[in-house]
Design an enzyme around this catalytic site. Structure first.
Site, PDB file in Angstrom:
ATOM      1  N   LYS A   1       9.047  16.170  10.341  1.00 41.62           N
ATOM      2  CA  LYS A   1       9.670  14.871  10.624  1.00 41.62           C
ATOM      3  C   LYS A   1      11.131  14.926  10.201  1.00 41.62           C
ATOM      4  O   LYS A   1      11.535  15.712   9.342  1.00 41.62           O
ATOM      5  CB  LYS A   1       8.941  13.740   9.897  1.00 41.62           C
ATOM      6  CG  LYS A   1       8.934  13.830   8.360  1.00 41.62           C
ATOM      7  CD  LYS A   1      10.181  13.307   7.681  1.00 41.62           C
ATOM      8  CE  LYS A   1      10.162  13.507   6.181  1.00 41.62           C
ATOM      9  NZ  LYS A   1      11.480  13.216   5.559  1.00 41.62           N
TER      10      LYS A   1
ATOM     11  N   ASP B   1       4.722  10.392   2.432  1.00 45.53           N
ATOM     12  CA  ASP B   1       4.962  10.697   3.844  1.00 45.53           C
ATOM     13  C   ASP B   1       3.705  11.141   4.581  1.00 45.53           C
ATOM     14  O   ASP B   1       3.727  11.281   5.806  1.00 45.53           O
ATOM     15  CB  ASP B   1       6.017  11.801   3.983  1.00 45.53           C
ATOM     16  CG  ASP B   1       7.433  11.303   3.745  1.00 45.53           C
ATOM     17  OD1 ASP B   1       7.676  10.096   3.919  1.00 45.53           O
ATOM     18  OD2 ASP B   1       8.296  12.128   3.386  1.00 45.53           O
TER      19      ASP B   1
END
Length: 292
Positions: free
Chosen positions: A12, A138
């Site tokens: 990401k 995350d």
């Protein structure tokens, strides 16, 4: 019955990252816009086995001892909460460790999802998301991926429209700084007013305006990490000079990225970029995991 499953775990980037303050539990409250990209680790999960095993390829990929690895921690949660038997995992690293690209989080998400599928544990999306948050902030995003606004420590997720098609040049300097170092230095400076990046990024995404997205990307932690690792700012400057619509650091760094409309321009920028230990051209993807 023993079987195996391969899962691709996507990295990401943070199109925006604002630090809103420090909570009573010691974590920092943030607002962030997250985007999955086509840079990945691959996990091959096999089991059930007699004992847990983890092999990392290539050797020296910087993921730390087995018992400290997010993959092991994710399996321990599955074992404790869902009675998962041991598995053997071969982790093939494509995402550099310590980069702010979410490799460890993606690996944990892949283990949770993959072991649940392989072993038939029967956990639903909400169950996996709850376990994911216990591994790291995350990890819930990495389970679903795509494009999302994250709040809290990043665990409260709100889906956003996918960005217009573009390419990202992702680069990492030879040395960086740990998350603990970055947040420690940020706190030592007394913090700063949030940059307001996320609101501008969300508006650009909803408008489908790539130019506005490039102009909006930003990260409150960039000056802190650049103070610890000056090469970060040099790479950002190099990406801008190469024609990036915008350039930004991901997470706490030390990886940075630049947005480009055309693939050819992105590859040319990657070829010309100096001072990087790692450079890749990738694109946004609409999910966090792929496998079966």
């Amino acid at each position: 019955m023993r079987g195996s499953l391969r899962v691709r775990a996507f990295a990401k980037v943070n199109y925006a990252l604002e630090v809103l303050g420090r909570r009573a539990d010691g974590y920092h409250e943030i607002r962030t816009v997250l985007q999955s990209v086509s840079l990945w680790d691959e996990l091959e999960i096999s089991g059930p086995e007699g004992r847990f095993g983890l092999v990392v390829e290539p050797e020296g990929a910087g993921v730390g001892p087995e018992r400290e690895n997010t993959v092991y921690r994710a399996w321990r949660l599955l074992a404790g909460e869902a009675g998962a038997p041991p598995v053997r995992v071969t982790l093939r690293k494509g995402i550099p460790a310590g980069s702010g690209l979410g490799g460890g989080s993606a690996d944990a998400a892949a283990l949770l999802w993959g072991a649940n599928e392989l072993l038939g544990l029967g956990l639903g999306e909400a169950d996996l998301a709850a376990l994911a948050l216990r591994v790291g902030a995350d990890v819930p995003f990495c389970l679903v991926g795509g494009t999302a606004l994250g709040e809290g420590v990043g665990e409260r997720l709100f889906p956003l429209p996918a960005p217009p098609e573009h390419r990202l040049v992702v680069a990492m300097p030879p040395r960086g700084a740990s998350t603990a170092e970055v947040y420690g230095a940020y706190g030592g400076l007394g913090g700063a007013a949030p940059g307001g990046w996320s609101g501008r990024v969300v508006r650009a995404l909803r408008a489908g305006d790539l130019g506005a997205l490039g102009a909006a990307v930003g990260n409150d932690l960039t000056p802190v990490t650049a103070g610890l690792a000056p090469e970060v700012e040099k790479l950002l400057a190099g990406l801008r000079e190469a024609g990036a619509l915008g350039a930004c650091m991901s997470g706490t760094g030390s990886a940075v990225y630049g947005l480009f409309r055309e693939e050819a321009a992105a590859h040319e920028a990657a070829r010309r970029l100096g001072g990087a230990a790692f450079v890749r051209v990738c694109r946004p993807v609409g999910r966090g995991l792929a496998g079966g």
